[in-house]
Design a protein around this motif. Sequence first.
Motif, PDB file in Angstrom:
ATOM      1  N   GLU A 181       0.818  -1.212   0.000  1.00  0.00           N
ATOM      2  CA  GLU A 181       0.000   0.000   0.000  1.00  0.00           C
ATOM      3  C   GLU A 181       0.852   1.262   0.000  1.00  0.00           C
ATOM      4  OE1 GLU A 181      -3.547   2.049   2.634  1.00  0.00           O
ATOM      5  OE2 GLU A 181      -2.654   0.184   3.303  1.00  0.00           O
ATOM      6  N   LEU A 182       0.345   2.289  -0.669  1.00  0.00           N
ATOM      7  CA  LEU A 182       0.965   3.607  -0.611  1.00  0.00           C
ATOM      8  C   LEU A 182       0.354   4.353   0.564  1.00  0.00           C
ATOM      9  CD1 LEU A 182       1.056   4.634  -4.383  1.00  0.00           C
ATOM     10  CD2 LEU A 182       2.972   3.972  -2.938  1.00  0.00           C
ATOM     11  N   LEU A 183       1.212   4.864   1.458  1.00  0.00           N
ATOM     12  CA  LEU A 183       0.752   5.514   2.688  1.00  0.00           C
ATOM     13  C   LEU A 183       1.028   7.008   2.663  1.00  0.00           C
ATOM     14  CD1 LEU A 183       2.215   2.973   5.277  1.00  0.00           C
ATOM     15  CD2 LEU A 183      -0.094   3.010   4.331  1.00  0.00           C
ATOM     16  N   THR A 184       0.096   7.779   3.210  1.00  0.00           N
ATOM     17  CA  THR A 184       0.286   9.214   3.399  1.00  0.00           C
ATOM     18  C   THR A 184       1.050   9.435   4.702  1.00  0.00           C
ATOM     19  OG1 THR A 184      -1.753   9.455   4.666  1.00  0.00           O
ATOM     20  CG2 THR A 184      -1.918   9.721   2.253  1.00  0.00           C
ATOM     21  N   ILE A 185       1.459  10.657   4.943  1.00  0.00           N
ATOM     22  CA  ILE A 185       2.141  10.985   6.195  1.00  0.00           C
ATOM     23  C   ILE A 185       1.255  10.634   7.391  1.00  0.00           C
ATOM     24  CG2 ILE A 185       2.940  12.916   7.626  1.00  0.00           C
ATOM     25  CD1 ILE A 185       4.127  14.147   5.084  1.00  0.00           C
ATOM     26  N   ALA A 186      -0.028  10.978   7.312  1.00  0.00           N
ATOM     27  CA  ALA A 186      -0.948  10.687   8.419  1.00  0.00           C
ATOM     28  C   ALA A 186      -1.038   9.187   8.686  1.00  0.00           C
ATOM     29  CB  ALA A 186      -2.330  11.257   8.117  1.00  0.00           C
ATOM     30  N   GLN A 187      -1.063   8.378   7.629  1.00  0.00           N
ATOM     31  CA  GLN A 187      -1.142   6.927   7.806  1.00  0.00           C
ATOM     32  C   GLN A 187       0.153   6.365   8.393  1.00  0.00           C
ATOM     33  OE1 GLN A 187      -2.252   6.298   3.696  1.00  0.00           O
ATOM     34  NE2 GLN A 187      -4.200   5.391   4.342  1.00  0.00           N
ATOM     35  N   ILE A 188       1.295   6.913   7.969  1.00  0.00           N
ATOM     36  CA  ILE A 188       2.586   6.469   8.515  1.00  0.00           C
ATOM     37  C   ILE A 188       2.642   6.762  10.007  1.00  0.00           C
ATOM     38  CG2 ILE A 188       5.072   6.918   8.516  1.00  0.00           C
ATOM     39  CD1 ILE A 188       4.780   7.471   5.459  1.00  0.00           C
ATOM     40  N   ARG A 234       0.173   4.219  11.757  1.00  0.00           N
ATOM     41  CA  ARG A 234       0.564   2.810  11.691  1.00  0.00           C
ATOM     42  C   ARG A 234       1.865   2.492  12.395  1.00  0.00           C
ATOM     43  NH1 ARG A 234      -1.220   0.607   5.869  1.00  0.00           N
ATOM     44  NH2 ARG A 234      -3.305   1.294   6.320  1.00  0.00           N
ATOM     45  N   PHE A 235       2.833   3.399  12.282  1.00  0.00           N
ATOM     46  CA  PHE A 235       4.154   3.109  12.826  1.00  0.00           C
ATOM     47  C   PHE A 235       4.424   3.850  14.133  1.00  0.00           C
ATOM     48  CE2 PHE A 235       4.361   2.115   8.330  1.00  0.00           C
ATOM     49  CZ  PHE A 235       4.902   0.843   8.371  1.00  0.00           C
ATOM     50  N   GLU A 236       3.415   4.573  14.609  1.00  0.00           N
ATOM     51  CA  GLU A 236       3.478   5.267  15.902  1.00  0.00           C
ATOM     52  C   GLU A 236       4.722   6.145  16.031  1.00  0.00           C
ATOM     53  OE1 GLU A 236       2.973   2.206  18.845  1.00  0.00           O
ATOM     54  OE2 GLU A 236       0.854   1.998  18.385  1.00  0.00           O
ATOM     55  N   VAL A 237       4.914   6.998  15.032  1.00  0.00           N
ATOM     56  CA  VAL A 237       5.970   8.008  15.091  1.00  0.00           C
ATOM     57  C   VAL A 237       5.284   9.369  15.043  1.00  0.00           C
ATOM     58  CG1 VAL A 237       7.724   6.577  13.979  1.00  0.00           C
ATOM     59  CG2 VAL A 237       6.316   8.068  12.584  1.00  0.00           C
ATOM     60  N   SER A 238       5.927  10.359  15.605  1.00  0.00           N
ATOM     61  CA  SER A 238       5.319  11.682  15.604  1.00  0.00           C
ATOM     62  C   SER A 238       5.555  12.368  14.263  1.00  0.00           C
ATOM     63  CB  SER A 238       5.900  12.539  16.728  1.00  0.00           C
ATOM     64  OG  SER A 238       7.239  12.894  16.427  1.00  0.00           O
ATOM     65  N   ARG A 239       4.700  13.304  13.962  1.00  0.00           N
ATOM     66  CA  ARG A 239       4.845  14.099  12.744  1.00  0.00           C
ATOM     67  C   ARG A 239       6.186  14.836  12.767  1.00  0.00           C
ATOM     68  NH1 ARG A 239       1.153  15.646   8.988  1.00  0.00           N
ATOM     69  NH2 ARG A 239      -0.479  14.725  10.241  1.00  0.00           N
ATOM     70  N   GLN A 240       6.566  15.335  13.929  1.00  0.00           N
ATOM     71  CA  GLN A 240       7.831  16.052  14.081  1.00  0.00           C
ATOM     72  C   GLN A 240       9.015  15.143  13.753  1.00  0.00           C
ATOM     73  OE1 GLN A 240       8.537  17.563  18.012  1.00  0.00           O
ATOM     74  NE2 GLN A 240      10.347  18.690  17.403  1.00  0.00           N
ATOM     75  N   THR A 241       8.993  13.916  14.244  1.00  0.00           N
ATOM     76  CA  THR A 241      10.076  12.972  13.961  1.00  0.00           C
ATOM     77  C   THR A 241      10.154  12.680  12.470  1.00  0.00           C
ATOM     78  OG1 THR A 241       9.966  11.961  16.143  1.00  0.00           O
ATOM     79  CG2 THR A 241      10.895  10.616  14.376  1.00  0.00           C
ATOM     80  N   LEU A 242       9.008  12.447  11.857  1.00  0.00           N
ATOM     81  CA  LEU A 242       8.973  12.166  10.420  1.00  0.00           C
ATOM     82  C   LEU A 242       9.544  13.342   9.623  1.00  0.00           C
ATOM     83  CD1 LEU A 242       8.112  10.070   8.337  1.00  0.00           C
ATOM     84  CD2 LEU A 242       5.874  11.146   8.300  1.00  0.00           C
ATOM     85  N   HIS A 243       9.154  14.555   9.977  1.00  0.00           N
ATOM     86  CA  HIS A 243       9.668  15.732   9.276  1.00  0.00           C
ATOM     87  C   HIS A 243      11.166  15.927   9.542  1.00  0.00           C
ATOM     88  CE1 HIS A 243       5.982  16.923   7.447  1.00  0.00           C
ATOM     89  NE2 HIS A 243       5.349  17.025   8.595  1.00  0.00           N
TER      90      HIS A 243
END
Length: 95
Positions: free
Chosen positions: A12-19, A22-31
């Motif tokens: 599946e292709l995942l959006t930032i919100a889905q990542i 699903r993977f329980e990471v914060s938006r800040q960490t992802l950015h």
Amino acid sequence: MSSEHPGDGRDELLTIAQIIQRFEVSRQTLHRWRARGVFPAPEPNPGSTRMKWRESVVAAFIAANPKRPGTRTDLQQQVQEDIPSDGSTGDDEQH
């Protein structure tokens, strides 16, 4: 079968919100990962401005970069600010 289920053989292709969910990471960490250039590049998505990543690629990245507990540097500073330099508690006011 829906591509919402990882076990259905689809990647599946995942959006930032889905990542984040699903993977329980914060938006800040992802950015932060993206800003450092360590997070995988999104998949080409013609006709859309929404970035998406392959679930298997994100899962491999997360597995290779496990969560590490952070250190809250703000707590020590707060404790030091609450204690007056003369050693008093600051509770007894003098008028």
